[in-house]
Design an enzyme around this catalytic site. Sequence first.
Site, PDB file in Angstrom:
ATOM      1  N   ARG A 147     -52.729   2.894 -47.435  1.00  0.00           N
ATOM      2  CA  ARG A 147     -51.714   1.833 -47.543  1.00  0.00           C
ATOM      3  C   ARG A 147     -52.278   0.612 -46.826  1.00  0.00           C
ATOM      4  NH1 ARG A 147     -45.280   1.909 -46.530  1.00  0.00           N
ATOM      5  NH2 ARG A 147     -45.486   2.748 -48.635  1.00  0.00           N
TER       6      ARG A 147
ATOM      7  N   HIS B 211     -47.465  -0.461 -56.067  1.00  0.00           N
ATOM      8  CA  HIS B 211     -46.991   0.727 -55.346  1.00  0.00           C
ATOM      9  C   HIS B 211     -46.876   1.862 -56.377  1.00  0.00           C
ATOM     10  CE1 HIS B 211     -45.406   3.164 -52.327  1.00  0.00           C
ATOM     11  NE2 HIS B 211     -44.239   2.604 -52.082  1.00  0.00           N
TER      12      HIS B 211
ATOM     13  N   GLN C 178     -44.915   5.336 -55.861  1.00  0.00           N
ATOM     14  CA  GLN C 178     -43.456   5.179 -55.861  1.00  0.00           C
ATOM     15  C   GLN C 178     -42.898   5.237 -57.284  1.00  0.00           C
ATOM     16  OE1 GLN C 178     -41.102   4.409 -53.145  1.00  0.00           O
ATOM     17  NE2 GLN C 178     -39.743   4.967 -54.815  1.00  0.00           N
TER      18      GLN C 178
ATOM     19  N   ASP D 135     -35.660  -4.525 -54.764  1.00  0.00           N
ATOM     20  CA  ASP D 135     -36.503  -4.227 -53.603  1.00  0.00           C
ATOM     21  C   ASP D 135     -36.217  -5.294 -52.550  1.00  0.00           C
ATOM     22  OD1 ASP D 135     -38.482  -3.165 -51.962  1.00  0.00           O
ATOM     23  OD2 ASP D 135     -40.140  -4.119 -53.036  1.00  0.00           O
TER      24      ASP D 135
ATOM     25  N   CYS E  75     -36.591   1.665 -53.888  1.00  0.00           N
ATOM     26  CA  CYS E  75     -37.685   2.430 -53.261  1.00  0.00           C
ATOM     27  C   CYS E  75     -37.422   2.691 -51.783  1.00  0.00           C
ATOM     28  CB  CYS E  75     -39.014   1.713 -53.462  1.00  0.00           C
ATOM     29  SG  CYS E  75     -39.136   0.126 -52.599  1.00  0.00           S
TER      30      CYS E  75
ATOM     31  N   ARG F 124     -40.550  11.504 -54.054  1.00  0.00           N
ATOM     32  CA  ARG F 124     -41.871  11.068 -53.571  1.00  0.00           C
ATOM     33  C   ARG F 124     -42.718  12.301 -53.241  1.00  0.00           C
ATOM     34  NH1 ARG F 124     -42.477   6.104 -51.261  1.00  0.00           N
ATOM     35  NH2 ARG F 124     -44.663   6.712 -51.271  1.00  0.00           N
TER      36      ARG F 124
HETATM   37  N1  NVA Z   1     -42.134  -4.401 -51.400  1.00  0.00           N
HETATM   38  C1  NVA Z   1     -42.013  -3.598 -50.214  1.00  0.00           C
HETATM   39  C2  NVA Z   1     -42.006  -2.142 -50.569  1.00  0.00           C
HETATM   40  C3  NVA Z   1     -41.815  -1.213 -49.396  1.00  0.00           C
HETATM   41  C4  NVA Z   1     -41.904   0.228 -49.782  1.00  0.00           C
HETATM   42  C5  NVA Z   1     -43.159  -3.907 -49.276  1.00  0.00           C
HETATM   43  O1  NVA Z   1     -44.302  -4.060 -49.757  1.00  0.00           O
HETATM   44  O2  NVA Z   1     -42.925  -4.031 -48.078  1.00  0.00           O
HETATM   45  N1   CP Z   2     -40.742   3.386 -50.374  1.00  0.00           N
HETATM   46  C1   CP Z   2     -41.706   3.530 -49.462  1.00  0.00           C
HETATM   47  O1   CP Z   2     -42.912   3.497 -49.763  1.00  0.00           O
HETATM   48  O2   CP Z   2     -41.254   3.749 -48.201  1.00  0.00           O
HETATM   49  P1   CP Z   2     -42.103   3.720 -46.862  1.00  0.00           P
HETATM   50  O3   CP Z   2     -42.519   2.292 -46.627  1.00  0.00           O
HETATM   51  O4   CP Z   2     -41.153   4.229 -45.811  1.00  0.00           O
HETATM   52  O5   CP Z   2     -43.301   4.606 -47.013  1.00  0.00           O
END
Ligand code: NVA
Ligand code: CP
Length: 307
Positions: A102, A129, A132, A223, A263, A291
């Site tokens: 990540r 993502h 997800q 989101d 998500c 997930r």
């Molecule tokens: N768009 C959000 C998704 C979190 C799972 C982010 O990138 O922070």
């Molecule tokens: N939706 C998601 O990826 O959650 P986290 O940021 O908690 O991993």
Amino acid sequence: MRHFLTLDDFTKEELIEILNIAFDIKAEIKNGIIKHRMRDKSLAMIFEKSSTRTRVSFEVGITQLGGHALFLSSRDTQLGRGEPIKDTARVISRMVDMVMIRTFKQCDVEEFAAYSKVPVINGLTDEFHPVQLLADYMTMIEHNKANHPKVAYIGDGNNMAHSWLMLASKMGFDLSIATPKGYEVDKDILNRALKNAKISAAKISITDDPKIAIKDADVVTTDTWASMGQEDEKRQREIDFRGFKIDSSLMKLAKKDAIFLHCLPAYRGQEVSEEVLEGPQSVIFDEAENRLHAQKGIMLWLDTHRS
Ligand code: NVA
Ligand code: CP
């Protein structure tokens, strides 16, 4: 050897194969059957951003498969002190069987994969993502919303919006995206999706009017307005996203039996009202649980496609 970096790297048939594995192992685990199909295998999990769901689901997932996870935060590894990605990739991939990352830039995940001897999974970047979205599609199937549905995504043109574009254009369903002016989806990603849509017969439409996007939708999703790394823009975004909150009155424009996905983490009172998030149409916790199952499917599929 294959990596899981974007949904665009997979054919529709391959994505269905992964989902079928996920459904099978979900059914097994619900019946108390645990098979160690990745016995003694190690998964390195590199996190340059925070996580609750991704960390827990990958760690529990590999454990249930008989393997082991290593949590590597960039705060504690040499990556955070400037060791190049290409060196880190060559070192770690000589020791583990799979890597999940990540991070911020999609090109960093791609560079890691290019130097890795083992499959690499994208656990979220600024652009995509993909893990997800597989869980989201699983949830749609379980709630009978995968047969030519209309999905409405209302909010920021971010990694989730881009991933919905990839999913819709691969699987061939209708996707209507509403973003405020100035927060549109990336043009190149949209063009890739439109190209895929010609093959899959997906219908993709883009608007700045949430009411148009949500009309008669089977699935409604959103989101956060400020993703990880955009914390400084939070206040400005709250102003710019006025009118984009999914509340009961907006939800009424969708089909009566529409489901609501998110998500998570969700910000109540901003992109979604408490009433919708906690209401009967919301299936966000089924989605979060999926997930675990979807990612076990991804890991098993990648493990069996290693040369
Ligand atoms: N768009 C959000 C998704 C979190 C799972 C982010 O990138 O922070
Ligand atoms: N939706 C998601 O990826 O959650 P986290 O940021 O908690 O991993």
